[in-house]
Design a protein around this motif. Structure first.
Motif, short mmCIF file in Angstrom:
data_model
loop_
_atom_site.label_atom_id
_atom_site.label_comp_id
_atom_site.label_asym_id
_atom_site.label_seq_id
_atom_site.Cartn_x
_atom_site.Cartn_y
_atom_site.Cartn_z
N SER A 21 27.17 63.30 15.16
CA SER A 21 27.98 64.62 15.56
C SER A 21 28.03 64.78 17.19
O SER A 21 29.21 65.18 17.68
N GLY A 22 27.17 64.32 18.11
CA GLY A 22 27.43 64.52 19.52
C GLY A 22 28.38 63.62 19.92
O GLY A 22 29.34 63.69 20.75
N GLU A 23 28.72 62.29 19.28
CA GLU A 23 29.65 61.41 19.71
C GLU A 23 30.94 61.65 19.46
O GLU A 23 31.93 61.70 20.13
N ILE A 24 31.11 62.38 18.11
CA ILE A 24 32.22 63.03 17.65
C ILE A 24 32.81 64.34 18.49
O ILE A 24 33.85 64.18 19.11
N GLN A 25 31.72 65.07 18.90
CA GLN A 25 32.14 66.07 19.97
C GLN A 25 32.86 65.65 21.40
O GLN A 25 33.70 66.06 21.66
N HIS A 26 32.09 64.62 21.66
CA HIS A 26 32.58 63.92 23.22
C HIS A 26 33.89 63.38 22.99
O HIS A 26 34.85 63.60 23.94
N LEU A 27 34.04 62.81 21.71
CA LEU A 27 35.35 62.17 21.71
C LEU A 27 36.64 63.15 21.56
O LEU A 27 37.50 63.18 22.09
#
Length: 125
Positions: A106-112
């Motif tokens: 979820s954090g990686e998706i938010q960053h992208l």
């Protein structure tokens, strides 16, 4: 021409290939875990006489991009969309009790997503 540049050190020949990719595609990708922001700054310093605007983004530990124009920006946005889709699929496939894994994806998706929004607002030139 290759859009993936394996980097050990930003040697002159490598910077020339990167420059060629930027001219022809509007972007160049760096697929190297150890490539740092300091190295990116050095490369940008070498390329700025040739390009009036360059942007460097760090999408994840393995994928980093230099972007020189709108065409490159649009391509990188598509690449980020693919990465988001892959991470969403991976997040769906993890064990429902694995909160750490779920939160990481979820954090990686938010960053992208944040990178995409920033790129859409960027003015080249």
């Amino acid at each position: 021409m290759s859009n993936s540049n394996e980097v050990t050190k930003p040697a002159i020949g490598w910077v020339q290939r990167l420059s060629s990719d930027l001219r022809s595609q509007g972007y160049a990708s760096i697929l190297n875990i150890t490539f740092s922001e300091q190295e990116a700054d050095s490369v940008i310093g070498q390329l700025l006489p040739e390009f009036k605007y360059l942007l460097y983004i760090d999408a994840d530990e393995r994928k980093k991009y230099f972007i020189a124009d709108y065409a490159g920006r649009n391509t990188v946005i598509k690449l980020l969309d693919r990465m988001i889709d892959q991470k969403k699929s991976a997040r769906l496939n993890i064990d429902e009790h694995d909160r750490v894994g779920y939160n990481r994806y979820s954090g990686e998706i938010q960053h992208l997503d944040e990178l995409k929004k920033m790129l859409l607002q960027e003015r080249f030139g």
